[in-house]
Scaffold this motif. Structure first.
Motif, PDB file in Angstrom:
ATOM      1  N   ASP A 276       1.247  10.516  12.509  1.00  0.00           N
ATOM      2  CA  ASP A 276       0.583   9.241  12.273  1.00  0.00           C
ATOM      3  C   ASP A 276       1.557   8.181  11.774  1.00  0.00           C
ATOM      4  O   ASP A 276       1.333   6.979  11.974  1.00  0.00           O
ATOM      5  CB  ASP A 276      -0.570   9.414  11.276  1.00  0.00           C
ATOM      6  CG  ASP A 276      -1.782  10.076  11.908  1.00  0.00           C
ATOM      7  OD1 ASP A 276      -1.915   9.982  13.146  1.00  0.00           O
ATOM      8  OD2 ASP A 276      -2.584  10.692  11.187  1.00  0.00           O
ATOM      9  N   LEU A 277       2.652   8.592  11.141  1.00  0.00           N
ATOM     10  CA  LEU A 277       3.677   7.631  10.757  1.00  0.00           C
ATOM     11  C   LEU A 277       4.277   6.993  12.002  1.00  0.00           C
ATOM     12  O   LEU A 277       4.568   5.791  12.023  1.00  0.00           O
ATOM     13  CB  LEU A 277       4.766   8.303   9.921  1.00  0.00           C
ATOM     14  CG  LEU A 277       5.933   7.407   9.487  1.00  0.00           C
ATOM     15  CD1 LEU A 277       5.426   6.203   8.695  1.00  0.00           C
ATOM     16  CD2 LEU A 277       6.940   8.205   8.661  1.00  0.00           C
TER      17      LEU A 277
ATOM     18  N   PRO B  74       9.268   5.267   4.777  1.00  0.00           N
ATOM     19  CA  PRO B  74       8.924   6.446   3.987  1.00  0.00           C
ATOM     20  C   PRO B  74       9.691   6.437   2.662  1.00  0.00           C
ATOM     21  O   PRO B  74      10.895   6.162   2.643  1.00  0.00           O
ATOM     22  CB  PRO B  74       9.345   7.616   4.877  1.00  0.00           C
ATOM     23  CG  PRO B  74      10.450   7.063   5.717  1.00  0.00           C
ATOM     24  CD  PRO B  74      10.114   5.608   5.932  1.00  0.00           C
TER      25      PRO B  74
ATOM     26  N   ASP C 135      10.449   8.901   0.889  1.00  0.00           N
ATOM     27  CA  ASP C 135      11.356  10.053   0.729  1.00  0.00           C
ATOM     28  C   ASP C 135      12.682   9.817   1.460  1.00  0.00           C
ATOM     29  O   ASP C 135      13.588  10.651   1.394  1.00  0.00           O
ATOM     30  CB  ASP C 135      10.695  11.341   1.220  1.00  0.00           C
ATOM     31  CG  ASP C 135      10.307  11.277   2.698  1.00  0.00           C
ATOM     32  OD1 ASP C 135      10.731  10.333   3.390  1.00  0.00           O
ATOM     33  OD2 ASP C 135       9.552  12.159   3.134  1.00  0.00           O
TER      34      ASP C 135
ATOM     35  N   ASN D  70       0.871  -1.180   0.000  1.00  0.00           N
ATOM     36  CA  ASN D  70       0.000   0.000   0.000  1.00  0.00           C
ATOM     37  C   ASN D  70       0.900   1.220   0.000  1.00  0.00           C
ATOM     38  O   ASN D  70       1.845   1.300   0.794  1.00  0.00           O
ATOM     39  CB  ASN D  70      -0.905  -0.002   1.239  1.00  0.00           C
ATOM     40  CG  ASN D  70      -1.993   1.064   1.148  1.00  0.00           C
ATOM     41  OD1 ASN D  70      -2.127   1.748   0.138  1.00  0.00           O
ATOM     42  ND2 ASN D  70      -2.766   1.205   2.208  1.00  0.00           N
ATOM     43  N   VAL D  71       0.666   2.139  -0.897  1.00  0.00           N
ATOM     44  CA  VAL D  71       1.413   3.393  -0.952  1.00  0.00           C
ATOM     45  C   VAL D  71       0.452   4.506  -0.579  1.00  0.00           C
ATOM     46  O   VAL D  71      -0.653   4.586  -1.126  1.00  0.00           O
ATOM     47  CB  VAL D  71       2.007   3.636  -2.366  1.00  0.00           C
ATOM     48  CG1 VAL D  71       2.813   4.940  -2.373  1.00  0.00           C
ATOM     49  CG2 VAL D  71       2.894   2.463  -2.770  1.00  0.00           C
ATOM     50  N   PHE D  72       0.841   5.374   0.334  1.00  0.00           N
ATOM     51  CA  PHE D  72      -0.120   6.349   0.870  1.00  0.00           C
ATOM     52  C   PHE D  72       0.611   7.588   1.380  1.00  0.00           C
ATOM     53  O   PHE D  72       1.844   7.602   1.500  1.00  0.00           O
ATOM     54  CB  PHE D  72      -0.920   5.707   2.015  1.00  0.00           C
ATOM     55  CG  PHE D  72      -0.061   5.071   3.074  1.00  0.00           C
ATOM     56  CD1 PHE D  72       0.450   5.808   4.138  1.00  0.00           C
ATOM     57  CD2 PHE D  72       0.253   3.716   3.015  1.00  0.00           C
ATOM     58  CE1 PHE D  72       1.236   5.225   5.102  1.00  0.00           C
ATOM     59  CE2 PHE D  72       1.044   3.112   3.970  1.00  0.00           C
ATOM     60  CZ  PHE D  72       1.534   3.867   5.032  1.00  0.00           C
ATOM     61  N   THR D  73      -0.161   8.609   1.681  1.00  0.00           N
ATOM     62  CA  THR D  73       0.367   9.789   2.368  1.00  0.00           C
ATOM     63  C   THR D  73      -0.146   9.758   3.806  1.00  0.00           C
ATOM     64  O   THR D  73      -1.223   9.241   4.089  1.00  0.00           O
ATOM     65  CB  THR D  73      -0.096  11.099   1.701  1.00  0.00           C
ATOM     66  OG1 THR D  73      -1.521  11.158   1.710  1.00  0.00           O
ATOM     67  CG2 THR D  73       0.421  11.190   0.274  1.00  0.00           C
ATOM     68  N   VAL D  74       0.649  10.325   4.694  1.00  0.00           N
ATOM     69  CA  VAL D  74       0.286  10.299   6.108  1.00  0.00           C
ATOM     70  C   VAL D  74       1.067  11.402   6.810  1.00  0.00           C
ATOM     71  O   VAL D  74       2.134  11.829   6.332  1.00  0.00           O
ATOM     72  CB  VAL D  74       0.615   8.912   6.720  1.00  0.00           C
ATOM     73  CG1 VAL D  74       2.115   8.690   6.778  1.00  0.00           C
ATOM     74  CG2 VAL D  74      -0.017   8.733   8.086  1.00  0.00           C
ATOM     75  N   SER D  75       0.555  11.891   7.910  1.00  0.00           N
ATOM     76  CA  SER D  75       1.272  12.902   8.682  1.00  0.00           C
ATOM     77  C   SER D  75       2.447  12.263   9.398  1.00  0.00           C
ATOM     78  O   SER D  75       2.480  11.043   9.609  1.00  0.00           O
ATOM     79  CB  SER D  75       0.336  13.551   9.712  1.00  0.00           C
ATOM     80  OG  SER D  75       0.008  12.633  10.739  1.00  0.00           O
ATOM     81  N   ALA D  76       3.402  13.086   9.782  1.00  0.00           N
ATOM     82  CA  ALA D  76       4.572  12.576  10.502  1.00  0.00           C
ATOM     83  C   ALA D  76       4.148  11.938  11.823  1.00  0.00           C
ATOM     84  O   ALA D  76       4.685  10.900  12.226  1.00  0.00           O
ATOM     85  CB  ALA D  76       5.574  13.704  10.748  1.00  0.00           C
TER      86      ALA D  76
END
Length: 324
Positions: free
Chosen positions: A283-284, A320, A322, A275-281
């Protein structure tokens, strides 16, 4: 299996912390007016677990840093409790215990469920020998815990077991397949064979037969298996923590990640998800905690699973993209 005399180990740990100081001088350093260290080293009395950790701190051990090194991730309770306190000891043991049932911990420690429950809840505090029993029963890594405070190689009660553990660790670093081969040898289906069949383990694990032969030779040389009635039997072993050598552990992770990729490539049996997603730091960080919790819960299920019918590997990855 009792492989260490916990009373003898407790005496030797205290002696190692004392170093070149006299018993009386170390007692005074710990804030006692009497020569209490003499009674500890003679086995007439025992410090509580918290008192032992305070003594370690007074002897120059960074107890908090030591606890951090013992666990794969930073325990949340360290932010609110000092390990060298009754509350901290209970939290430490509970962290080690994870999801293991109290009845199993009590059985491994050789103590009553009532006593173990009180130690885990903080209602009572174990004396040093029982604390060592609890560390082993909860984590299966007593020697690695002892190594945070003294060199097990120079402690007579631990030196032989430590040499064995170090040899097992080196073997796993050099032959990543060894744990899987050991598990295969403990399968009821293998024990039901009239005699060892070359290639049976290789087929069961999905590896070349030459890997099987090489691993069996290595295990036999290390004394981890022996031939009995035509089959291999496994000698009692302790949990082998591979983290003391970060580079070697990294290679192990790469090896098993590669095994997973190879099985995925040929569409082998298993669950392979992504699963590839965006999330806040923030919530990571929560996801990272869930990742560790899932792994611990999974190990608890594994520990209680009977009968052992299949050898399984799992790769858990969360990172992550990045690279931050």
């Amino acid at each position: 299996m009792r492989y260490v005399d916990h009373e003898s180990l407790a005496k030797e740990l205290i002696r190692a912390l004392r170093g070149r100081r006299s018993q009386l001088a170390f007692s005074r350093r710990l804030g006692f007016r009497t020569n209490v260290v003499y009674t500890w080293e003679s086995g007439r009395r025992w410090p509580t677990a918290a008192t032992f950790l305070v003594a370690a701190r007074r002897a120059g051990v960074d107890v908090v840093a030591a606890v951090r090194r013992f666990f794969p991730s930073l325990p949340a309770w360290l932010a609110r409790a000092d390990p060298a306190s009754a509350e901290g000891v209970a939290a430490l043991l509970s962290e080690m215990r994870s999801m293991s049932p109290i009845v199993d911990v009590a059985r491994r420690a050789g103590r009553s469920r009532y006593a173990v429950a009180r130690w885990l809840s903080g209602e009572a505090e174990p004396r040093l020998p029982d604390f060592l029993r609890m560390v082993e029963a909860c984590s299966l890594r007593l020697l690695d815990f002892v190594a945070l405070f003294a060199d097990p190689a120079v402690l007579p009660a631990a030196s032989a077991a430590w040499r064995t553990l170090e040899a097992q660790r080196r073997a796993v670093y050099e032959e990543p397949l060894l744990p899987a081969v050991l598990l295969a040898l403990e399968l009821p289906a293998y024990r039901a064979l009239a005699r060892h069949e070359p290639g049976w383990i290789a087929r069961r694990l999905g590896f070349p037969v030459e890997d099987e032969a090489r691993c069996l030779d290595r295990l036999a040389e290390a004394g981890q298996i022996r031939r009995s009635r035509g089959r291999w039997s496994v000698a009692p072993i302790r949990t082998v923590d591979t983290r003391p050598d970060p580079d070697a552990e990294h290679r192990l992770k790469c090896f098993w990640a590669g095994v997973g990729l190879a099985r995925l490539t040929r569409k082998a049996e298993g669950r392979f998800s992504f699963n590839v997603f965006t999330v806040s730091a923030a919530d990571l960080e929560k996801l990272s905690e869930l990742h560790v919790s899932y792994f611990q819960n999974m190990r608890a299920v594994i520990a209680e699973s009977r009968p052992p019918e299949r050898v399984v590997a799992v790769n858990l990855q969360l990172f992550p993209l990045d690279g931050g």
